[in-house]
Design a protein around this motif. Structure first.
Motif, PDB file in Angstrom:
ATOM      1  N   GLU A  12       0.829  -1.207   0.000  1.00 38.32           N
ATOM      2  CA  GLU A  12       0.000   0.000   0.000  1.00 38.32           C
ATOM      3  C   GLU A  12       0.860   1.253   0.000  1.00 38.32           C
ATOM      4  OE1 GLU A  12      -3.217   0.468  -0.473  1.00 38.32           O
ATOM      5  OE2 GLU A  12      -3.243  -1.681  -0.898  1.00 38.32           O
ATOM      6  N   GLU A  13       1.971   1.208   0.709  1.00 37.61           N
ATOM      7  CA  GLU A  13       2.863   2.369   0.722  1.00 37.61           C
ATOM      8  C   GLU A  13       3.507   2.583  -0.649  1.00 37.61           C
ATOM      9  OE1 GLU A  13       4.359   2.514   5.381  1.00 37.61           O
ATOM     10  OE2 GLU A  13       5.254   1.056   4.009  1.00 37.61           O
ATOM     11  N   ARG A  14       3.777   1.508  -1.345  1.00 35.08           N
ATOM     12  CA  ARG A  14       4.314   1.648  -2.698  1.00 35.08           C
ATOM     13  C   ARG A  14       3.275   2.279  -3.626  1.00 35.08           C
ATOM     14  NH1 ARG A  14       7.697  -4.093  -3.524  1.00 35.08           N
ATOM     15  NH2 ARG A  14       9.353  -3.570  -2.037  1.00 35.08           N
ATOM     16  N   ARG A  15       2.044   1.866  -3.487  1.00 34.73           N
ATOM     17  CA  ARG A  15       0.984   2.457  -4.298  1.00 34.73           C
ATOM     18  C   ARG A  15       0.834   3.941  -3.991  1.00 34.73           C
ATOM     19  NH1 ARG A  15      -3.758  -1.954  -5.049  1.00 34.73           N
ATOM     20  NH2 ARG A  15      -5.015  -0.057  -4.993  1.00 34.73           N
ATOM     21  N   GLN A  16       0.918   4.305  -2.716  1.00 37.65           N
ATOM     22  CA  GLN A  16       0.801   5.715  -2.352  1.00 37.65           C
ATOM     23  C   GLN A  16       1.986   6.513  -2.877  1.00 37.65           C
ATOM     24  OE1 GLN A  16      -1.853   7.335  -0.923  1.00 37.65           O
ATOM     25  NE2 GLN A  16      -0.640   9.136  -1.527  1.00 37.65           N
ATOM     26  N   LEU A  17       3.169   5.897  -2.872  1.00 38.23           N
ATOM     27  CA  LEU A  17       4.340   6.574  -3.427  1.00 38.23           C
ATOM     28  C   LEU A  17       4.130   6.862  -4.907  1.00 38.23           C
ATOM     29  CD1 LEU A  17       7.237   7.623  -3.234  1.00 38.23           C
ATOM     30  CD2 LEU A  17       8.047   5.275  -3.571  1.00 38.23           C
ATOM     31  N   ALA A  18       3.530   5.921  -5.618  1.00 41.55           N
ATOM     32  CA  ALA A  18       3.237   6.151  -7.039  1.00 41.55           C
ATOM     33  C   ALA A  18       2.286   7.326  -7.216  1.00 41.55           C
ATOM     34  CB  ALA A  18       2.653   4.883  -7.665  1.00 41.55           C
ATOM     35  N   VAL A  19       1.290   7.430  -6.354  1.00 37.72           N
ATOM     36  CA  VAL A  19       0.355   8.560  -6.396  1.00 37.72           C
ATOM     37  C   VAL A  19       1.115   9.871  -6.196  1.00 37.72           C
ATOM     38  CG1 VAL A  19      -1.596   9.673  -5.244  1.00 37.72           C
ATOM     39  CG2 VAL A  19      -1.615   7.183  -5.620  1.00 37.72           C
ATOM     40  N   ASN A  20       1.975   9.903  -5.181  1.00 39.76           N
ATOM     41  CA  ASN A  20       2.728  11.127  -4.881  1.00 39.76           C
ATOM     42  C   ASN A  20       3.668  11.496  -6.028  1.00 39.76           C
ATOM     43  OD1 ASN A  20       1.480  11.164  -2.381  1.00 39.76           O
ATOM     44  ND2 ASN A  20       3.172  10.186  -1.313  1.00 39.76           N
ATOM     45  N   LEU A  21       4.298  10.489  -6.615  1.00 38.81           N
ATOM     46  CA  LEU A  21       5.229  10.763  -7.709  1.00 38.81           C
ATOM     47  C   LEU A  21       4.520  11.351  -8.915  1.00 38.81           C
ATOM     48  CD1 LEU A  21       7.474   7.575  -7.448  1.00 38.81           C
ATOM     49  CD2 LEU A  21       8.272   9.929  -7.199  1.00 38.81           C
ATOM     50  N   THR A  22       3.386  10.792  -9.287  1.00 33.42           N
ATOM     51  CA  THR A  22       2.669  11.327 -10.456  1.00 33.42           C
ATOM     52  C   THR A  22       2.216  12.759 -10.204  1.00 33.42           C
ATOM     53  OG1 THR A  22       0.633  10.258  -9.658  1.00 33.42           O
ATOM     54  CG2 THR A  22       1.927   9.075 -11.303  1.00 33.42           C
ATOM     55  N   ARG A  23       1.822  13.051  -8.977  1.00 37.67           N
ATOM     56  CA  ARG A  23       1.417  14.421  -8.654  1.00 37.67           C
ATOM     57  C   ARG A  23       2.596  15.390  -8.783  1.00 37.67           C
ATOM     58  NH1 ARG A  23      -2.117  13.072  -3.162  1.00 37.67           N
ATOM     59  NH2 ARG A  23      -4.019  12.325  -4.232  1.00 37.67           N
ATOM     60  N   VAL A  24       3.748  14.997  -8.251  1.00 38.43           N
ATOM     61  CA  VAL A  24       4.919  15.877  -8.283  1.00 38.43           C
ATOM     62  C   VAL A  24       5.412  16.057  -9.715  1.00 38.43           C
ATOM     63  CG1 VAL A  24       7.328  16.093  -7.575  1.00 38.43           C
ATOM     64  CG2 VAL A  24       5.609  15.367  -5.918  1.00 38.43           C
ATOM     65  N   VAL A  25       5.452  14.973 -10.472  1.00 43.60           N
ATOM     66  CA  VAL A  25       5.894  15.072 -11.860  1.00 43.60           C
ATOM     67  C   VAL A  25       4.977  15.992 -12.650  1.00 43.60           C
ATOM     68  CG1 VAL A  25       6.105  13.760 -14.008  1.00 43.60           C
ATOM     69  CG2 VAL A  25       7.102  12.861 -11.907  1.00 43.60           C
ATOM     70  N   THR A  26       3.684  15.946 -12.359  1.00 50.04           N
ATOM     71  CA  THR A  26       2.737  16.829 -13.038  1.00 50.04           C
ATOM     72  C   THR A  26       3.016  18.295 -12.706  1.00 50.04           C
ATOM     73  OG1 THR A  26       1.006  15.127 -13.044  1.00 50.04           O
ATOM     74  CG2 THR A  26       0.293  17.416 -13.290  1.00 50.04           C
ATOM     75  N   VAL A  27       3.299  18.570 -11.430  1.00 51.67           N
ATOM     76  CA  VAL A  27       3.561  19.953 -11.000  1.00 51.67           C
ATOM     77  C   VAL A  27       4.799  20.520 -11.694  1.00 51.67           C
ATOM     78  CG1 VAL A  27       4.226  21.393  -9.034  1.00 51.67           C
ATOM     79  CG2 VAL A  27       2.401  19.693  -8.775  1.00 51.67           C
ATOM     80  N   TYR A  28       5.849  19.708 -11.799  1.00 53.04           N
ATOM     81  CA  TYR A  28       7.125  20.205 -12.328  1.00 53.04           C
ATOM     82  C   TYR A  28       7.389  19.724 -13.758  1.00 53.04           C
ATOM     83  CZ  TYR A  28       7.926  21.314  -7.429  1.00 53.04           C
ATOM     84  OH  TYR A  28       7.812  21.811  -6.154  1.00 53.04           O
ATOM     85  N   ARG A  29       6.332  19.313 -14.446  1.00 49.74           N
ATOM     86  CA  ARG A  29       6.507  18.761 -15.791  1.00 49.74           C
ATOM     87  C   ARG A  29       7.178  19.757 -16.743  1.00 49.74           C
ATOM     88  NH1 ARG A  29       4.387  14.309 -18.481  1.00 49.74           N
ATOM     89  NH2 ARG A  29       3.285  13.771 -16.562  1.00 49.74           N
ATOM     90  N   SER A  30       6.905  21.047 -16.581  1.00 50.44           N
ATOM     91  CA  SER A  30       7.483  22.031 -17.499  1.00 50.44           C
ATOM     92  C   SER A  30       9.004  22.050 -17.418  1.00 50.44           C
ATOM     93  CB  SER A  30       6.926  23.433 -17.200  1.00 50.44           C
ATOM     94  OG  SER A  30       7.263  23.826 -15.880  1.00 50.44           O
ATOM     95  N   ILE A  31       9.544  21.783 -16.233  1.00 47.40           N
ATOM     96  CA  ILE A  31      11.008  21.726 -16.084  1.00 47.40           C
ATOM     97  C   ILE A  31      11.535  20.424 -16.668  1.00 47.40           C
ATOM     98  CG2 ILE A  31      12.903  21.641 -14.412  1.00 47.40           C
ATOM     99  CD1 ILE A  31      11.215  23.392 -12.559  1.00 47.40           C
ATOM    100  N   LEU A  32      10.877  19.318 -16.335  1.00 46.33           N
ATOM    101  CA  LEU A  32      11.330  18.011 -16.785  1.00 46.33           C
ATOM    102  C   LEU A  32      11.217  17.848 -18.301  1.00 46.33           C
ATOM    103  CD1 LEU A  32       9.692  15.865 -13.979  1.00 46.33           C
ATOM    104  CD2 LEU A  32      12.140  15.939 -14.465  1.00 46.33           C
ATOM    105  N   ASP A  33      10.238  18.495 -18.877  1.00 44.67           N
ATOM    106  CA  ASP A  33       9.954  18.313 -20.298  1.00 44.67           C
ATOM    107  C   ASP A  33      10.722  19.284 -21.182  1.00 44.67           C
ATOM    108  OD1 ASP A  33       8.658  16.741 -22.175  1.00 44.67           O
ATOM    109  OD2 ASP A  33       6.949  18.077 -22.351  1.00 44.67           O
ATOM    110  N   ALA A  34      11.491  20.170 -20.574  1.00 44.41           N
ATOM    111  CA  ALA A  34      12.203  21.192 -21.341  1.00 44.41           C
ATOM    112  C   ALA A  34      13.499  20.620 -21.913  1.00 44.41           C
ATOM    113  CB  ALA A  34      12.512  22.397 -20.457  1.00 44.41           C
TER     114      ALA A  34
END
Length: 475
Positions: A12-34
């Protein structure tokens, strides 16, 4: 670099980590995608919050390594010249907290302390023709595979994507495992077979010089097979037992040292679909070569999360070497200006041919010794444009003055890149767990020597407390 250990997380903690990661990647996608080469054409510095610009502007490379990447030089203490905005500090803390740790859980003296080119943990015959990085990798992964094979009762190891066979040779002739090596390139297989014979001769000579060292039993070199492995289909050759092996009751262990792109996915699928495959030890790499769709996401859980998509640029960024770049920052190597020069070249290319975007520029030697206009002229020639185009030297000098800003932006993207790698590897863990298997991730190599250093270990049955054996370093 600090981080979270996959070993300490429940399902369950691994699943929650996946949730947190997708949220963070979405927030900073403009930096990562540049693309850093579009720093000037797309005004990447202007996309950052003004408070971030103020905090980062003027920082030299060693300061970026210490303050932003959190990798100070030896004996150095982090000293902020101003109060950083909470949003930037939050990004830094989040990048540390959500990424899988890449620091091995053991501490041993460096095997290259006496000689930077020779591992003290390998005998001379196994070091020949093998670079230091690969020496470290084959020793560490080979020893883990040997332990995993003993724990799971495997009768045969299959090394997929074996290349020149360095890992296979060490496992078979050094550790006594029965090994099949599968490689799609005929030339690499032929070289591997020559190196096998060379090693056998060297070991025989060593025994004659040291007759007191008696090798137990006959030596079995790897059995090499030329075969491309289709990531979307089962490979029968991969599953066939070796000659003189039990034809029934075969128990296979699959391994791959930096299995590129979809090849690491093929290992997962063979493990999950084939009952004779009872264990897996896979170190992946080249995430940008994963099929889309097909290579990621694999798990139902990650596939159902908003923002789980990882386009090419994000996956490519996850392959960069954070520790190596931090070391370059600390040393302030002149080569750091390459990104700035290439970004300036992109502005000239766009002016000359607006439809030509991000063309590949073959390596220009000794960039740090060139004036920016000299670099641009050589770059224009490499992309098929007139190297004598009139240049706006004032604009080029203004770009060059922003070199540290370019380095700062790239450092931001590199700080976030391990989150993408973590999401890809976490997806693989969840994929195996959804099918009832037992899977863990371990940092196995020194990240300074081998940046892609996380090995995915999977078994059909739980190993319980015995799993801890895999985390220890042989004496």
């Amino acid at each position: 670099m600090p981080g979270v250990s996959a070993r300490g997380l429940s399902h369950e903690e691994r699943r929650q980590l996946a949730v947190n990661l997708t949220r963070v990647v979405t927030v900073y996608r403009s930096i990562l995608d540049a693309y850093i080469i579009e720093f000037f054409t797309d005004n990447l510095w202007g996309t950052l919050p003004c408070s971030w610009q103020e905090a980062l502007d003027g920082l030299n490379p060693p300061q970026l390594a210490t303050l932003l990447l959190g990798m100070p030089g030896e004996g150095e203490v982090a000293r902020y010249r101003s109060v950083w905005p909470l949003t930037l500090l939050a990004l830094k803390s989040t990048a540390y907290a959500l990424a899988f740790t890449r620091t091995p859980g053991f501490q041993t003296p460096s095997e290259f302390l006496e000689n930077p080119s020779q591992s003290s943990r390998l005998t001379a015959p196994f070091r020949k023709h093998v670079r230091p990085k690969k020496q470290h990798e084959i020793r560490r992964l080979g020893e883990l595979v040997k332990k995993l094979s003993d724990l799971t009762g495997c009768t045969q190891v299959v090394d997929v994507g074996s290349g020149q066979g360095h890992l296979s040779r060490f496992m078979s002739l050094g550790l006594g495992l029965r090994v099949k090596s599968i490689e799609g390139d005929q030339r690499l297989v032929e070289r591997a077979q020559r190196l096998d014979q060379e090693l056998l001769q060297a070991l025989e000579k060593e025994e004659k010089r040291n007759p007191q060292v008696v090798h137990a039993g006959p030596r079995h070199p790897p059995h090499h097979v030329v075969r491309w492995v289709d990531p979307m289909a089962l490979c029968e050759e991969l599953l066939l037992p070796l000659e003189n092996s039990p034809q029934s009751g075969a128990r296979l262990l699959l391994t791959g040292l930096h299995a590129c792109g979809d090849l690491s996915v093929a290992l997962l699928r063979h493990f999950s679909c084939c009952p004779e495959v009872v264990a897996l030890a896979s170190v992946g790499c080249c995430y940008m070569k994963l099929s889309d769709p097909g290579g990621y996401p694999l798990s139902q859980w990650v596939a159902g999360l908003p923002g789980c998509e990882l386009p090419y640029r994000l996956r490519e960024g996850a392959c960069h070497a954070l520790e190596e770049y931090a070391e370059r920052l600390q040393k302030a190597v002149p080569g750091l200006r390459t990104h700035c020069y290439r970004a300036a070249l992109e502005t000239v290319i766009r002016c000359a041919r607006p439809e030509l975007r991000r063309p590949g520029v073959q390596g220009i030697p000794r960039v740090h010794e060139l004036k920016i206009e000299e670099y641009v002229q050589q770059g224009l020639q490499r992309v098929g444009l007139d190297p004598h185009l009139p240049l706006n030297l004032t604009a080029l000098r203004a770009h060059q003055a922003q070199e540290n800003r370019v380095v700062a932006f790239f450092s931001l993207a590199l700080l976030l890149a391990p989150l993408v790698e973590t999401l890809i590897l976490l997806d693989r863990l969840l994929y195996l767990q959804e099918q009832g298997f037992h899977a863990e991730l371990l940092p196995i190599f020194s990240p300074e020597l081998s940046p892609r250093n996380l090995v995915l270990v999977a078994t059909k049955r739980p190993l319980g407390a015995a799993f801890s054996v895999l985390e220890t370093e042989d004496s």
